[in-house]
Design a protein around this motif. Structure first.
Motif, PDB file in Angstrom:
ATOM      1  N   ALA A  62      -1.665 -10.270 -15.251  1.00 43.71           N
ATOM      2  CA  ALA A  62      -1.877  -8.840 -15.522  1.00 43.71           C
ATOM      3  C   ALA A  62      -3.255  -8.397 -15.047  1.00 43.71           C
ATOM      4  O   ALA A  62      -3.406  -7.314 -14.453  1.00 43.71           O
ATOM      5  N   LYS A  63      -4.255  -9.232 -15.262  1.00 43.73           N
ATOM      6  CA  LYS A  63      -5.612  -8.889 -14.831  1.00 43.73           C
ATOM      7  C   LYS A  63      -5.685  -8.774 -13.310  1.00 43.73           C
ATOM      8  O   LYS A  63      -6.279  -7.828 -12.780  1.00 43.73           O
ATOM      9  N   ARG A  64      -5.079  -9.719 -12.600  1.00 39.63           N
ATOM     10  CA  ARG A  64      -5.073  -9.669 -11.132  1.00 39.63           C
ATOM     11  C   ARG A  64      -4.358  -8.411 -10.633  1.00 39.63           C
ATOM     12  O   ARG A  64      -4.804  -7.774  -9.677  1.00 39.63           O
ATOM     13  N   THR A  65      -3.253  -8.074 -11.278  1.00 36.16           N
ATOM     14  CA  THR A  65      -2.487  -6.892 -10.872  1.00 36.16           C
ATOM     15  C   THR A  65      -3.296  -5.623 -11.120  1.00 36.16           C
ATOM     16  O   THR A  65      -3.335  -4.728 -10.270  1.00 36.16           O
ATOM     17  N   GLU A  66      -3.931  -5.533 -12.278  1.00 35.09           N
ATOM     18  CA  GLU A  66      -4.737  -4.350 -12.595  1.00 35.09           C
ATOM     19  C   GLU A  66      -5.936  -4.219 -11.662  1.00 35.09           C
ATOM     20  O   GLU A  66      -6.273  -3.105 -11.235  1.00 35.09           O
ATOM     21  N   GLU A  67      -6.571  -5.337 -11.309  1.00 37.45           N
ATOM     22  CA  GLU A  67      -7.699  -5.294 -10.372  1.00 37.45           C
ATOM     23  C   GLU A  67      -7.246  -4.820  -8.995  1.00 37.45           C
ATOM     24  O   GLU A  67      -7.918  -4.011  -8.352  1.00 37.45           O
ATOM     25  N   MET A  68      -6.090  -5.317  -8.530  1.00 37.95           N
ATOM     26  CA  MET A  68      -5.572  -4.889  -7.240  1.00 37.95           C
ATOM     27  C   MET A  68      -5.231  -3.403  -7.272  1.00 37.95           C
ATOM     28  O   MET A  68      -5.540  -2.659  -6.340  1.00 37.95           O
ATOM     29  N   ALA A  69      -4.609  -2.956  -8.363  1.00 37.82           N
ATOM     30  CA  ALA A  69      -4.234  -1.543  -8.479  1.00 37.82           C
ATOM     31  C   ALA A  69      -5.468  -0.649  -8.489  1.00 37.82           C
ATOM     32  O   ALA A  69      -5.480   0.416  -7.858  1.00 37.82           O
ATOM     33  N   ALA A  70      -6.512  -1.062  -9.193  1.00 43.75           N
ATOM     34  CA  ALA A  70      -7.734  -0.255  -9.236  1.00 43.75           C
ATOM     35  C   ALA A  70      -8.425  -0.214  -7.867  1.00 43.75           C
ATOM     36  O   ALA A  70      -8.946   0.824  -7.459  1.00 43.75           O
ATOM     37  N   LYS A  71      -8.391  -1.323  -7.160  1.00 45.63           N
ATOM     38  CA  LYS A  71      -9.093  -1.416  -5.876  1.00 45.63           C
ATOM     39  C   LYS A  71      -8.399  -0.624  -4.756  1.00 45.63           C
ATOM     40  O   LYS A  71      -9.066  -0.016  -3.923  1.00 45.63           O
ATOM     41  N   TYR A  72      -7.061  -0.619  -4.746  1.00 45.62           N
ATOM     42  CA  TYR A  72      -6.335  -0.030  -3.624  1.00 45.62           C
ATOM     43  C   TYR A  72      -5.505   1.203  -4.002  1.00 45.62           C
ATOM     44  O   TYR A  72      -4.615   1.600  -3.249  1.00 45.62           O
ATOM     45  N   LYS A  73      -5.805   1.809  -5.121  1.00 49.81           N
ATOM     46  CA  LYS A  73      -5.039   2.975  -5.569  1.00 49.81           C
ATOM     47  C   LYS A  73      -5.245   4.150  -4.604  1.00 49.81           C
ATOM     48  O   LYS A  73      -6.369   4.470  -4.233  1.00 49.81           O
ATOM     49  N   VAL A  74      -4.117   4.786  -4.209  1.00 47.25           N
ATOM     50  CA  VAL A  74      -4.190   5.947  -3.317  1.00 47.25           C
ATOM     51  C   VAL A  74      -3.581   7.194  -3.958  1.00 47.25           C
ATOM     52  O   VAL A  74      -3.610   8.266  -3.363  1.00 47.25           O
ATOM     53  N   GLY A  75      -3.016   7.055  -5.145  1.00 47.87           N
ATOM     54  CA  GLY A  75      -2.412   8.201  -5.818  1.00 47.87           C
ATOM     55  C   GLY A  75      -1.623   7.759  -7.027  1.00 47.87           C
ATOM     56  O   GLY A  75      -1.735   6.620  -7.485  1.00 47.87           O
ATOM     57  N   GLU A  76      -0.823   8.700  -7.540  1.00 51.14           N
ATOM     58  CA  GLU A  76       0.045   8.410  -8.684  1.00 51.14           C
ATOM     59  C   GLU A  76       1.448   8.887  -8.377  1.00 51.14           C
ATOM     60  O   GLU A  76       1.646   9.852  -7.641  1.00 51.14           O
ATOM     61  N   GLU A  77       2.404   8.205  -8.947  1.00 50.84           N
ATOM     62  CA  GLU A  77       3.814   8.508  -8.730  1.00 50.84           C
ATOM     63  C   GLU A  77       4.278   9.599  -9.693  1.00 50.84           C
ATOM     64  O   GLU A  77       4.348   9.380 -10.897  1.00 50.84           O
TER      65      GLU A  77
END
Length: 180
Positions: A62-77
């Motif tokens: 979960a931590k790895r996923t959240e870090e990736m999401a924070a780093k490469y976020k381009v928007g929201e669905e």
């Protein structure tokens, strides 16, 4: 005890009919053909995924996923607030399953390869990528890794195809594949 026991008690010493021997031989040859075709179909058939699985604690995944999401976020669905993540080509991409969602939404480039990591936070979930018909069982405590190279652009649905509780029918996610 049988209703009508055989008249000859030692039936395995009886001669076998020629037609039965022929069918046994045909079945043996077919079984050998299928056995030796399995590696061929796996390597050249492109219908079986070559994946890896590693033990991992759910909180670490979960931590790895959240870090990736924070780093490469381009928007929201939409209005759900689920982040849309666009990682660089060739990188490790994480998607987690939990009651009752696949998180986050991934945006991948057509023709580029990614290492897709999948894991569950709670129960066993099914990862069914539609309409590509890729199906995997995702277990908690395991990091399922597969290399994906999208060949067509569009929106692909990730559906849970393993019953996981009362909200199972709402457990969907998305992968957007965009042209370069």
């Amino acid at each position: 005890m049988a209703i009508f026991p055989p008249t000859k008690r030692v039936w395995w010493n009886e001669p076998v009919e020629k037609s039965e021997v022929l069918w046994i031989f045909i079945a043996l040859i077919w079984a050998l053909v299928m056995f030796f075709m399995m590696p061929y179909w796996h390597i050249n058939g492109s219908q079986n995924l070559s994946n890896e699985a590693y033990r991992i604690r759910p909180e670490v995944f979960a931590k790895r996923t959240e870090e990736m999401a924070a780093k490469y976020k381009v928007g929201e669905e939409g209005d759900t607030g689920v982040p849309v993540v666009r990682p660089p080509a060739g990188s490790d991409v994480y998607m987690l399953g939990r009651l009752w969602e696949w998180w986050p939404v991934l945006e991948l480039e057509k023709g580029q390869s990614y290492r897709l990591h999948l894991s569950s936070m709670d129960w066993m979930h099914g990862f069914s990528l539609q309409p590509e018909n890729i199906n995997l069982e995702i277990h908690p405590g395991y990091d399922m890794v597969l290399t994906v190279t999208p060949t067509s652009s569009g929106e692909f649905s990730v559906v849970c195809n393993e019953f996981c509780g009362i909200g199972h029918h709402t457990m969907v996610g998305k992968i957007h594949v965009v042209d370069k």
